[in-house]
Design an enzyme around this catalytic site. Sequence first.
Site, PDB file in Angstrom:
ATOM      1  N   LYS A 178       0.876  -1.183   0.000  1.00  0.00           N
ATOM      2  CA  LYS A 178       0.000   0.000   0.000  1.00  0.00           C
ATOM      3  C   LYS A 178       0.903   1.219   0.000  1.00  0.00           C
ATOM      4  CE  LYS A 178      -4.437   0.993   0.155  1.00  0.00           C
ATOM      5  NZ  LYS A 178      -5.604   0.245  -0.327  1.00  0.00           N
ATOM      6  N   THR A 221     -15.081  -2.952  -7.004  1.00  0.00           N
ATOM      7  CA  THR A 221     -15.129  -3.129  -5.546  1.00  0.00           C
ATOM      8  C   THR A 221     -16.575  -3.077  -5.048  1.00  0.00           C
ATOM      9  OG1 THR A 221     -12.963  -2.106  -5.407  1.00  0.00           O
ATOM     10  CG2 THR A 221     -14.169  -2.351  -3.344  1.00  0.00           C
ATOM     11  N   SER A 259      -8.139  -5.922 -10.673  1.00  0.00           N
ATOM     12  CA  SER A 259      -6.785  -5.427 -10.947  1.00  0.00           C
ATOM     13  C   SER A 259      -5.885  -6.582 -11.358  1.00  0.00           C
ATOM     14  CB  SER A 259      -6.198  -4.754  -9.703  1.00  0.00           C
ATOM     15  OG  SER A 259      -6.626  -3.415  -9.623  1.00  0.00           O
ATOM     16  N   ASN A 263     -16.166   5.880  -4.605  1.00  0.00           N
ATOM     17  CA  ASN A 263     -16.191   4.810  -5.593  1.00  0.00           C
ATOM     18  C   ASN A 263     -16.901   3.565  -5.056  1.00  0.00           C
ATOM     19  OD1 ASN A 263     -14.826   2.179  -6.483  1.00  0.00           O
ATOM     20  ND2 ASN A 263     -14.327   3.552  -8.155  1.00  0.00           N
ATOM     21  N   GLY A 294      -5.497   2.504  -7.429  1.00  0.00           N
ATOM     22  CA  GLY A 294      -6.050   3.661  -6.725  1.00  0.00           C
ATOM     23  C   GLY A 294      -6.559   3.304  -5.332  1.00  0.00           C
ATOM     24  N   ASP A 295      -6.912   4.294  -4.577  1.00  0.00           N
ATOM     25  CA  ASP A 295      -7.602   4.147  -3.292  1.00  0.00           C
ATOM     26  C   ASP A 295      -8.226   5.522  -3.033  1.00  0.00           C
ATOM     27  OD1 ASP A 295      -8.005   2.278  -0.863  1.00  0.00           O
ATOM     28  OD2 ASP A 295      -7.243   4.058   0.120  1.00  0.00           O
TER      29      ASP A 295
HETATM   30  P1  NDP Z   1     -13.231   7.629  -2.361  1.00  0.00           P
HETATM   31  O1  NDP Z   1     -12.126   8.596  -2.281  1.00  0.00           O
HETATM   32  O2  NDP Z   1     -13.835   7.378  -3.705  1.00  0.00           O
HETATM   33  O3  NDP Z   1     -14.415   8.040  -1.355  1.00  0.00           O
HETATM   34  C1  NDP Z   1     -14.282   8.091   0.011  1.00  0.00           C
HETATM   35  C2  NDP Z   1     -15.412   8.956   0.531  1.00  0.00           C
HETATM   36  O4  NDP Z   1     -15.638   8.637   1.885  1.00  0.00           O
HETATM   37  C3  NDP Z   1     -15.104  10.437   0.464  1.00  0.00           C
HETATM   38  O5  NDP Z   1     -15.937  11.069  -0.452  1.00  0.00           O
HETATM   39  C4  NDP Z   1     -15.338  10.950   1.889  1.00  0.00           C
HETATM   40  O6  NDP Z   1     -16.200  12.060   1.984  1.00  0.00           O
HETATM   41  C5  NDP Z   1     -16.072   9.816   2.547  1.00  0.00           C
HETATM   42  N1  NDP Z   1     -15.748   9.735   3.952  1.00  0.00           N
HETATM   43  C6  NDP Z   1     -14.532   9.758   4.553  1.00  0.00           C
HETATM   44  N2  NDP Z   1     -14.667   9.630   5.872  1.00  0.00           N
HETATM   45  C7  NDP Z   1     -15.988   9.529   6.109  1.00  0.00           C
HETATM   46  C8  NDP Z   1     -16.778   9.357   7.273  1.00  0.00           C
HETATM   47  N3  NDP Z   1     -16.211   9.254   8.474  1.00  0.00           N
HETATM   48  N4  NDP Z   1     -18.129   9.283   7.137  1.00  0.00           N
HETATM   49  C9  NDP Z   1     -18.718   9.381   5.915  1.00  0.00           C
HETATM   50  N5  NDP Z   1     -18.024   9.544   4.789  1.00  0.00           N
HETATM   51  C10 NDP Z   1     -16.689   9.618   4.883  1.00  0.00           C
HETATM   52  O7  NDP Z   1     -12.704   6.265  -1.726  1.00  0.00           O
HETATM   53  P2  NDP Z   1     -13.070   4.774  -2.098  1.00  0.00           P
HETATM   54  O8  NDP Z   1     -14.535   4.638  -2.262  1.00  0.00           O
HETATM   55  O9  NDP Z   1     -12.168   4.325  -3.177  1.00  0.00           O
HETATM   56  O10 NDP Z   1     -12.596   4.025  -0.769  1.00  0.00           O
HETATM   57  C11 NDP Z   1     -13.433   3.927   0.396  1.00  0.00           C
HETATM   58  C12 NDP Z   1     -12.921   2.827   1.280  1.00  0.00           C
HETATM   59  O11 NDP Z   1     -12.900   1.594   0.540  1.00  0.00           O
HETATM   60  C13 NDP Z   1     -11.501   2.982   1.809  1.00  0.00           C
HETATM   61  O12 NDP Z   1     -11.410   2.375   3.074  1.00  0.00           O
HETATM   62  C14 NDP Z   1     -10.665   2.178   0.811  1.00  0.00           C
HETATM   63  O13 NDP Z   1      -9.428   1.756   1.352  1.00  0.00           O
HETATM   64  C15 NDP Z   1     -11.612   1.010   0.576  1.00  0.00           C
HETATM   65  N6  NDP Z   1     -11.365   0.270  -0.648  1.00  0.00           N
HETATM   66  C16 NDP Z   1     -11.372   0.883  -1.871  1.00  0.00           C
HETATM   67  C17 NDP Z   1     -11.161   0.140  -3.013  1.00  0.00           C
HETATM   68  C18 NDP Z   1     -11.268   0.732  -4.374  1.00  0.00           C
HETATM   69  O14 NDP Z   1     -11.207  -0.034  -5.354  1.00  0.00           O
HETATM   70  N7  NDP Z   1     -11.450   2.035  -4.520  1.00  0.00           N
HETATM   71  C19 NDP Z   1     -10.823  -1.308  -2.941  1.00  0.00           C
HETATM   72  C20 NDP Z   1     -10.967  -1.872  -1.618  1.00  0.00           C
HETATM   73  C21 NDP Z   1     -11.194  -1.095  -0.521  1.00  0.00           C
HETATM   74  P3  NDP Z   1     -15.697  13.586   1.901  1.00  0.00           P
HETATM   75  O15 NDP Z   1     -15.730  13.856   0.432  1.00  0.00           O
HETATM   76  O16 NDP Z   1     -16.692  14.328   2.695  1.00  0.00           O
HETATM   77  O17 NDP Z   1     -14.298  13.597   2.473  1.00  0.00           O
END
Ligand code: NDP
Length: 448
Positions: free
Chosen positions: A129, A212, A381, A243, A168-169
Amino acid sequence: MTERARLTDSFLEIVTRRNAGQDEFLQAVRDVAEDVITVEKNNPKWAQAKVLERLTEPDRLIRFRVTWMDEAGVMQINRGWRVQMSNAIGPYKGGLRFHPGVNPSVLKFLAFEQVFKNALTGLPLGGAKGGSDFDPRGRSDAEIMRFCHAFMAELSRYIGPDVDVPAGDINVGTREIGWLFGAYKQSAGAFHGALTGKGEAFGGSAMRVEATGYGLIYFVQAMLAHAGRMLEGQRVAISGKGNVATHAAEKVICEGGTVVALSDTAGTLLAEDGLSQEAVHWVQARKAAGEDIAGPPRRLGLSFVEAALPWGAAEYDIALPCATQNEVDAAAAKQITDSGAILLAEGANMPLQAGALAHLRDSGINYAPGKASNAGGVAISGLEMSQNAHRRFASAAEIDAELKTLMQDIHQRILDEEGGGTRIDYARGANVAAYRRVADALSAMGAV
Ligand code: NDP
């Protein structure tokens, strides 16, 4: 004190001494150690190889400075990291996160989880990571592009298609991967798949963006089927608006479920009768524009509650935390079980605080850990890597079918580990099944 608790405590003492103050990392290690410590003890080959101790010490942790210039011509300095945790079963693989909360503890927890998640997919992928404490919020597109180029100028010397393949993440989507890949290609002087999540015009796989979130729902469907239920007609509360959250929402609606909530750090969108696909697309557009979800247009029939969590929504059967680590505390976990939810599956990585996890495991709710339920992204991926190597690309329908099969296979690996039955401990099954695969590889290689 049980033998298991004694062994776990003495193991964690060693890990805590080596990683003082790295709370997220220690939390992730404890979760796994509790489930696998006696499995290791009872296998002389694995015990002698000290598999668990080796897996908690990264192969390497790379840190570098990222220097870039903002719109005003002012020099900006950020930190970048890549944690290469284990390549016992394949090249290092795991996402990049750009967020001010990124630090070695967060990246080590994510890399550690990734080792187990990747092993569970059945694909030849190690775990890693990386990311930066760079905050893209309020930055112009040109600034984010310059940051991506500067970040990759450093990272490029440590990655490659057979070495380490980032994706990405949080805050690193298809657009950022494009900028990162452009810089990688320039510095490597070669076009090869050293990153996944690329645009389809330059080697990306169909369905990687959706993988995902859709995979999470395929996994939930497998859990429900095992319990003799269906997703159709179920009410689902989801946290996050990124996402994972929005693609999970999209898939729930397609499959006849009702999404009653989505959220971000500003608050929660509630929809008693369910969000429409149009509402989900509106949320996606807000996210893409870097805006919050307050003030939805009236026609979407949503109400926005500032600073609220989605777990307060009225009546839901399924909870999907899809935002970030440790977002659910013990009080929120209680809210989830009080709502009558029968199933919780993690879309985010480690979204439950330790107290929340303990409450849910005691409550008897059907619980799936992220390393199983959100593995769809890394699985696709993995398919992107093979498509790049063979220079042959599959259609969206083919990849979607493979994604479904991959998630069902992960579910089956856990059932096999747990010996079937109706009450499945998905967390234990996932930890032990993944551990066995990595332990077999590591212990076969001697002292490396
Ligand atoms: P994104 O960047 O697309 O979205 C994350 C969103 O979560 C942001 O818009 C943010 O809102 C919101 N957020 C952050 N903290 C909080 C909170 N406490 N309560 C409510 N909303 C919150 O990220 P992803 O969707 O890619 O990733 C989300 C999670 O999934 C992470 O833990 C990541 O590690 C995991 N993941 C992602 C994968 C992927 O393929 N993308 C694969 C496997 C796991 P704001 O805009 O207000 O900050």
